[in-house]
Design an enzyme around this catalytic site. Sequence first.
Site, PDB file in Angstrom:
ATOM      1  N   HIS A  52       0.851  -1.196   0.000  1.00 25.51           N
ATOM      2  CA  HIS A  52       0.000   0.000   0.000  1.00 25.51           C
ATOM      3  C   HIS A  52       0.883   1.240   0.000  1.00 25.51           C
ATOM      4  CE1 HIS A  52       0.788  -0.626   4.281  1.00 25.51           C
ATOM      5  NE2 HIS A  52       0.315   0.561   4.571  1.00 25.51           N
ATOM      6  N   HIS A  54       1.402   3.954   1.996  1.00 28.12           N
ATOM      7  CA  HIS A  54       1.915   4.729   3.126  1.00 28.12           C
ATOM      8  C   HIS A  54       3.434   4.867   3.064  1.00 28.12           C
ATOM      9  CE1 HIS A  54      -1.886   4.076   5.812  1.00 28.12           C
ATOM     10  NE2 HIS A  54      -2.014   5.084   4.969  1.00 28.12           N
ATOM     11  N   ASP A  56       5.858   4.697   5.113  1.00 27.68           N
ATOM     12  CA  ASP A  56       6.739   3.733   5.759  1.00 27.68           C
ATOM     13  C   ASP A  56       6.746   2.385   5.035  1.00 27.68           C
ATOM     14  OD1 ASP A  56       4.087   3.325   6.631  1.00 27.68           O
ATOM     15  OD2 ASP A  56       4.751   2.327   8.460  1.00 27.68           O
ATOM     16  N   HIS A  57       6.092   2.326   3.875  1.00 28.08           N
ATOM     17  CA  HIS A  57       6.101   1.126   3.047  1.00 28.08           C
ATOM     18  C   HIS A  57       6.679   1.384   1.652  1.00 28.08           C
ATOM     19  CE1 HIS A  57       3.621  -1.447   5.767  1.00 28.08           C
ATOM     20  NE2 HIS A  57       3.384  -0.244   6.260  1.00 28.08           N
ATOM     21  N   HIS A 111      -7.522  -0.961   5.730  1.00 31.02           N
ATOM     22  CA  HIS A 111      -6.500  -0.053   6.249  1.00 31.02           C
ATOM     23  C   HIS A 111      -6.336   1.114   5.288  1.00 31.02           C
ATOM     24  CE1 HIS A 111      -2.918   1.229   8.367  1.00 31.02           C
ATOM     25  NE2 HIS A 111      -2.174   1.103   7.265  1.00 31.02           N
ATOM     26  N   ASP A 135      -0.061  -3.977   6.329  1.00 31.18           N
ATOM     27  CA  ASP A 135      -0.711  -3.522   7.557  1.00 31.18           C
ATOM     28  C   ASP A 135      -2.161  -3.997   7.651  1.00 31.18           C
ATOM     29  OD1 ASP A 135       1.633  -2.238   8.164  1.00 31.18           O
ATOM     30  OD2 ASP A 135       0.851  -0.207   7.938  1.00 31.18           O
ATOM     31  N   HIS A 173       5.064  -4.712  10.962  1.00 31.45           N
ATOM     32  CA  HIS A 173       5.423  -3.983  12.182  1.00 31.45           C
ATOM     33  C   HIS A 173       5.577  -4.935  13.366  1.00 31.45           C
ATOM     34  CE1 HIS A 173       4.761   0.188  10.735  1.00 31.45           C
ATOM     35  NE2 HIS A 173       3.823  -0.353   9.984  1.00 31.45           N
TER      36      HIS A 173
END
Length: 255
Positions: A52, A54, A56-57, A111, A135, A173
């Site tokens: 996805h 975001h 942090d990905h 999410h 996530d 995570h």
Amino acid sequence: MQIHRLNAWSDNYIFLLQDGPRAAVVDPTEAQSVLSKLEELGAELIAIFNTHHHGDHVGGNRELLAKFPNTTVYASEADRDRIPGQTVFLHEGDTVTFGGRTGQVFFVPGHTKGHIAYYFAPVEAHQPGELFCGDTLFAGGCGRLFEGTPAQMVNSLSKLRQLPDNTRVWCAHEYTLSNLKFAVTVDGQNADLQDRYQQVQVARKRQEATVPSWLGIEKKTNPFLRWDQPALQATAKMKEPARVFGRIRGMKDMF
């Protein structure tokens, strides 16, 4: 296909897949740890699998592409224009290949609106399956509903829940301890959950990773896969799956 778990930021995991001199990466939070591992392995990056959009990905995409410009970037069609360098636009039921393994693509919104997961079925019966779920599903938990609804997330998690118990869950995570602290408040009579909570407390005191998990364990202990169990229905004071899930998710958000 070898899987290397890399630490990033405070609690992110990046997964580097290796097939001899070739490598792929799942959700590169940042590039440096990936580049260092590639150098150590003497491997060339040929694919990025994003779940996805975001930061942090996908934060490492551009720097990795600068070093390996021929890398193919896979992500959801629903994330078009949100994934740096995306070249392949995936839908539910599509497949990807790496290391002699075929990965099935699951569309799992909730999410985010475009979230996907990759499931690599075992080649031989004794091998585990490998699920890269970003996530959507965590060890002991699930992602917050930033762009989706409880009904969407129940549908998405149902797709993952039907996979074999002998599936390793490579979530993005290290949230397991905090997830289980919450889980015991809503499913406290679950003996499997109590045992797991004790084991994870010991593991984290030793600074041991709890990822990957096993899907069979998640089915027994993760409250967000157990909306149809009487204990969770009693906690939520309702029985309809999306409403049970939504109530439990709301409780976790306030925990």
